[in-house]
Scaffold this motif. Structure first.
Motif, PDB file in Angstrom:
ATOM      1  N   PHE A  40       0.831  -1.205   0.000  1.00  0.00           N
ATOM      2  CA  PHE A  40       0.000   0.000   0.000  1.00  0.00           C
ATOM      3  C   PHE A  40       0.866   1.255   0.000  1.00  0.00           C
ATOM      4  CE2 PHE A  40      -2.270   3.355   2.382  1.00  0.00           C
ATOM      5  CZ  PHE A  40      -3.305   3.577   1.474  1.00  0.00           C
ATOM      6  N   ARG A  41       1.816   1.299   0.922  1.00  0.00           N
ATOM      7  CA  ARG A  41       2.638   2.506   1.033  1.00  0.00           C
ATOM      8  C   ARG A  41       3.469   2.757  -0.218  1.00  0.00           C
ATOM      9  NH1 ARG A  41       4.276   6.726   0.941  1.00  0.00           N
ATOM     10  NH2 ARG A  41       5.404   7.971   2.475  1.00  0.00           N
ATOM     11  N   VAL A  44       1.296   4.198  -2.852  1.00  0.00           N
ATOM     12  CA  VAL A  44       1.039   5.625  -2.612  1.00  0.00           C
ATOM     13  C   VAL A  44       2.195   6.480  -3.139  1.00  0.00           C
ATOM     14  CG1 VAL A  44       0.771   7.372  -0.805  1.00  0.00           C
ATOM     15  CG2 VAL A  44      -0.604   5.286  -0.732  1.00  0.00           C
ATOM     16  N   LEU A  45       3.409   5.969  -3.034  1.00  0.00           N
ATOM     17  CA  LEU A  45       4.536   6.701  -3.629  1.00  0.00           C
ATOM     18  C   LEU A  45       4.335   6.870  -5.140  1.00  0.00           C
ATOM     19  CD1 LEU A  45       7.545   5.098  -1.709  1.00  0.00           C
ATOM     20  CD2 LEU A  45       6.751   7.459  -1.505  1.00  0.00           C
ATOM     21  N   LEU A  47       1.408   7.020  -6.617  1.00  0.00           N
ATOM     22  CA  LEU A  47       0.367   8.061  -6.742  1.00  0.00           C
ATOM     23  C   LEU A  47       0.986   9.455  -6.609  1.00  0.00           C
ATOM     24  CD1 LEU A  47      -2.645   6.788  -4.589  1.00  0.00           C
ATOM     25  CD2 LEU A  47      -2.569   7.057  -7.075  1.00  0.00           C
ATOM     26  N   GLU A  92      -3.037  -5.366   0.496  1.00  0.00           N
ATOM     27  CA  GLU A  92      -2.457  -6.228   1.530  1.00  0.00           C
ATOM     28  C   GLU A  92      -3.515  -7.234   2.010  1.00  0.00           C
ATOM     29  OE1 GLU A  92      -0.756  -3.221   4.158  1.00  0.00           O
ATOM     30  OE2 GLU A  92       0.717  -2.665   2.657  1.00  0.00           O
ATOM     31  N   ASP A  94      -6.112  -6.376   3.890  1.00  0.00           N
ATOM     32  CA  ASP A  94      -7.002  -5.420   4.547  1.00  0.00           C
ATOM     33  C   ASP A  94      -8.112  -4.976   3.595  1.00  0.00           C
ATOM     34  OD1 ASP A  94      -8.198  -3.312   5.809  1.00  0.00           O
ATOM     35  OD2 ASP A  94      -6.350  -2.199   6.201  1.00  0.00           O
ATOM     36  N   ILE A  95      -9.293  -5.527   3.752  1.00  0.00           N
ATOM     37  CA  ILE A  95     -10.403  -5.218   2.840  1.00  0.00           C
ATOM     38  C   ILE A  95     -10.791  -3.742   2.910  1.00  0.00           C
ATOM     39  CG2 ILE A  95     -12.257  -5.811   4.488  1.00  0.00           C
ATOM     40  CD1 ILE A  95     -13.682  -7.189   2.074  1.00  0.00           C
ATOM     41  N   GLY A  96     -10.514  -3.092   4.042  1.00  0.00           N
ATOM     42  CA  GLY A  96     -10.812  -1.664   4.159  1.00  0.00           C
ATOM     43  C   GLY A  96     -10.017  -0.818   3.182  1.00  0.00           C
ATOM     44  N   LEU A  97      -8.907  -1.357   2.691  1.00  0.00           N
ATOM     45  CA  LEU A  97      -8.104  -0.595   1.727  1.00  0.00           C
ATOM     46  C   LEU A  97      -8.760  -0.524   0.350  1.00  0.00           C
ATOM     47  CD1 LEU A  97      -4.426  -1.560   2.660  1.00  0.00           C
ATOM     48  CD2 LEU A  97      -5.609   0.619   3.031  1.00  0.00           C
ATOM     49  N   GLU A  99     -11.848   0.487  -0.298  1.00  0.00           N
ATOM     50  CA  GLU A  99     -12.522   1.791  -0.347  1.00  0.00           C
ATOM     51  C   GLU A  99     -11.507   2.939  -0.291  1.00  0.00           C
ATOM     52  OE1 GLU A  99     -15.634   2.335   2.556  1.00  0.00           O
ATOM     53  OE2 GLU A  99     -16.461   4.029   1.441  1.00  0.00           O
ATOM     54  N   ILE A 100     -10.481   2.783   0.537  1.00  0.00           N
ATOM     55  CA  ILE A 100      -9.435   3.812   0.600  1.00  0.00           C
ATOM     56  C   ILE A 100      -8.813   4.013  -0.787  1.00  0.00           C
ATOM     57  CG2 ILE A 100      -7.133   4.327   1.523  1.00  0.00           C
ATOM     58  CD1 ILE A 100      -9.281   4.696   3.662  1.00  0.00           C
ATOM     59  N   GLN A 103     -11.108   5.808  -3.015  1.00  0.00           N
ATOM     60  CA  GLN A 103     -11.096   7.234  -2.680  1.00  0.00           C
ATOM     61  C   GLN A 103      -9.859   7.925  -3.241  1.00  0.00           C
ATOM     62  OE1 GLN A 103     -11.620   6.752   1.574  1.00  0.00           O
ATOM     63  NE2 GLN A 103     -13.840   6.963   1.441  1.00  0.00           N
ATOM     64  N   LEU A 104      -8.781   7.183  -3.391  1.00  0.00           N
ATOM     65  CA  LEU A 104      -7.558   7.739  -3.984  1.00  0.00           C
ATOM     66  C   LEU A 104      -7.602   7.702  -5.508  1.00  0.00           C
ATOM     67  CD1 LEU A 104      -4.899   6.354  -1.489  1.00  0.00           C
ATOM     68  CD2 LEU A 104      -5.438   8.764  -1.914  1.00  0.00           C
ATOM     69  N   ARG A 144     -19.332  -2.868  -4.412  1.00  0.00           N
ATOM     70  CA  ARG A 144     -20.008  -1.841  -3.611  1.00  0.00           C
ATOM     71  C   ARG A 144     -19.475  -0.439  -3.902  1.00  0.00           C
ATOM     72  NH1 ARG A 144     -19.654   1.041   1.165  1.00  0.00           N
ATOM     73  NH2 ARG A 144     -17.551   0.307   1.642  1.00  0.00           N
TER      74      ARG A 144
ATOM     75  N   GLU B  48     -10.278   3.952   7.742  1.00  0.00           N
ATOM     76  CA  GLU B  48     -11.102   2.775   7.436  1.00  0.00           C
ATOM     77  C   GLU B  48     -12.222   2.621   8.469  1.00  0.00           C
ATOM     78  OE1 GLU B  48      -8.760  -0.780   6.781  1.00  0.00           O
ATOM     79  OE2 GLU B  48      -7.190   0.401   5.826  1.00  0.00           O
ATOM     80  N   ILE B 100      -1.844  13.586  -0.916  1.00  0.00           N
ATOM     81  CA  ILE B 100      -2.519  12.293  -0.758  1.00  0.00           C
ATOM     82  C   ILE B 100      -3.530  12.383   0.398  1.00  0.00           C
ATOM     83  CG2 ILE B 100      -2.190   9.875  -0.060  1.00  0.00           C
ATOM     84  CD1 ILE B 100      -1.223  10.353  -2.914  1.00  0.00           C
ATOM     85  N   LEU B 104      -7.621  12.109   0.525  1.00  0.00           N
ATOM     86  CA  LEU B 104      -8.359  11.202   1.415  1.00  0.00           C
ATOM     87  C   LEU B 104      -9.309  11.962   2.334  1.00  0.00           C
ATOM     88  CD1 LEU B 104      -5.522   8.657   2.247  1.00  0.00           C
ATOM     89  CD2 LEU B 104      -7.678   8.163   1.054  1.00  0.00           C
TER      90      LEU B 104
END
Lengths: 327, 327
Positions: A40-41, A44-45, A47, A92, A94-97, A99-100, A103-104, A144, B48, B100, B104
């Protein structure tokens, strides 16, 4: 309004030069890969690098998040850049990522990149066990929030299960039919039929390992393949996803193939004697060459409307139905 | 349209109960803290959790990103939740994370939380060296993308330099004037004058350590302090930032104070004999008590328009000018 030109997969070594070529070629939207093996991190780099390009070149490109961005790109003569992952590594465990990441701005995610992932089985594995427990949950979450399931690098059973499990149409953004050119990355007639019958989209790749004849593939052979795919699956389910890897050094194809998962080299679609990026066919070298494909398709029995659909209108319709939250 | 009610700082142990209390109290927008010592990845875990709350309670709350969200909250009788950091730890040493984080939804970031940070000096340090090299760059980047510089926990020189260096008005979201109650966290007249003369906003805290008389502070003493601040700085620069920490266990105030930076306990505004969260004043216990503050302010010489400004309209105007990209 003019029909849009959309390339639904590129992983070039992007630069102002390429952004200018996109404009020269009249490319209204490109789906770019921003992760192969990244956490993930690390994603983001990537992005952040795109944010710098958007800040530095607002006259050429901007971040695409919805279908309306494609029309906005046409109106302002720029290219909308849509983001996608070729591997679910950035989410990773983490299913919450999901949506994150949505959003990105991430709009496509492959459930696998060649290997087994936490979600499904890749097309290079010996055994395909289909969607995992987490895979089923993640597909529902992608449905979703409005992130497209992309099975370009997945194995058949996993792909069929994803089509079945997904409540929204999915995509194979960059691959060709195996009946034209047999390759692990090309797709069986069964898979393509199931994909398109469920409303999904196939993007045709121009990456030489996916082409009959490789780098020597002729434009007419490619276009006849598209014509036949339209006959089998309906032209409305077809688009372009060139897989253009322009200007990348060969070290990048090594990274794509082995990332950090192997200590020994794996040549993927290449070989020990030809380990690098293959040479592109002469009729498609960069973003200025889409007119060749359009003209080639117009030489077939496809109608002008069908060709306009394949060159971008079909992806635009798919974007309209795919990027928003589920109703 | 009715004047909005905005609380520009809370760090409660949020729950459906508190979201319902926000509705019962008619609170249209709340700026909530989502990071004290978190790394980027840890902060994303907090996002999250908020996404789950937004998904589970769409009838009560939604994510706020622009001033228009406050009006939308009023129209739909919900509470818009705006995100902020009390420490720049989530951007780590990476200026690209400012944009970033803005993407978010983060709209406020303190340059320090009590201690020296990579950006500036906190209010508990012995020496205040002002904005660091990175601090100046980050303030400019926050100005560019539309993230508010919040100096609530910063030392004086750092705060004055941030006011000076920022091209857009900044905020002290939750603190009181030191001339009313002397405390390391309360602000000198010089700082408040510089802040407000530059167009900035002060949010009055109801956290007992910031109140004259602590938990026994009377509503009339609080309101007379606001009245005097309005006389000194102009009512248009004042708002509310209660610092409500409702329902938090005392382990959380320990985390806020020492995070991972110290192996020994630091009592911050508390003491060894009173290490936990202090008791709230009886006139402000939770989100249903804003009417007490409004009524108290109406007992002073402040006009009704001025009171409406302090209760939310001034923050709304500030949001309108602060959350978008720099022109």
């Amino acid at each position: 309004m003019k029909t849009p030109l959309i390339d639904n997969l590129q992983y070039a070594r992007f630069s102002p030069k390429i952004f200018e070529q996109m404009r020269a070629g009249g490319v209204d939207a490109v789906h770019v890969t921003i992760a192969y093996h990244e956490s993930f991190r690390e994603m983001v780099l990537n992005l952040e690098q795109w944010n710098r390009w958007f800040e530095a070149h607002p006259d050429l490109i901007f971040k695409g998040t919805s279908a309306a961005c494609v029309r906005h790109a046409q109106e302002t003569r720029r290219t909308a850049i849509f983001f996608g992952f070729q591997n679910p590594s950035p989410i990773e465990d983490d299913i919450g990522l999901v949506e994150i990441c949505h959003q990105l701005g991430i709009r496509f995610m492959q459930l696998t990149y060649n290997n087994q992932s936490l979600l499904a089985t890749g097309c290079y594995e010996a055994e395909d066990t289909g969607l995992t427990r987490m895979g089923k949950q993640v597909v529902a979450e992608m449905n979703r929030v409005g992130m497209v399931v992309d099975m370009s690098h997945s194995a058949d059973r996993s792909t069929l299960e994803a089509i079945d499990h997904s409540s929204r149409p999915i995509a194979i953004t960059h691959a060709n039919p195996a009946w034209w050119h047999k390759a692990l990355r090309n797709k069986s007639d069964d898979v393509l039929r199931a994909l398109t019958e469920a409303g999904g989209m196939l993007g045709f790749s121009v990456y030489p390992h996916h082409l009959a004849g490789g780098s020597d593939c002729t434009l007419s052979s490619f276009c006849e393949m598209v014509e036949e795919a339209a006959r089998r699956y309906g032209a409305a389910h077809l688009g372009i996803g060139t897989d253009l890897c322009q200007d990348q050094p060969d070290s990048i194809v090594e990274w794509m193939r082995v990332g950090r998962w192997s200590k020994v080299m794996d040549y993927g679609e290449g070989s020990a004697s030809a380990p690098g990026f293959p040479q592109m066919p002469e009729w498609f070298v960069d973003n200025r060459d889409f007119e060749n494909i359009r003209n080639g398709l117009l030489q077939t029995s496809l109608t002008e409307d069908e060709v306009c659909g394949i060159m971008g209108m079909n992806w635009l319709t798919f974007f309209e139905n795919s990027f928003g939250a589920a109703p």
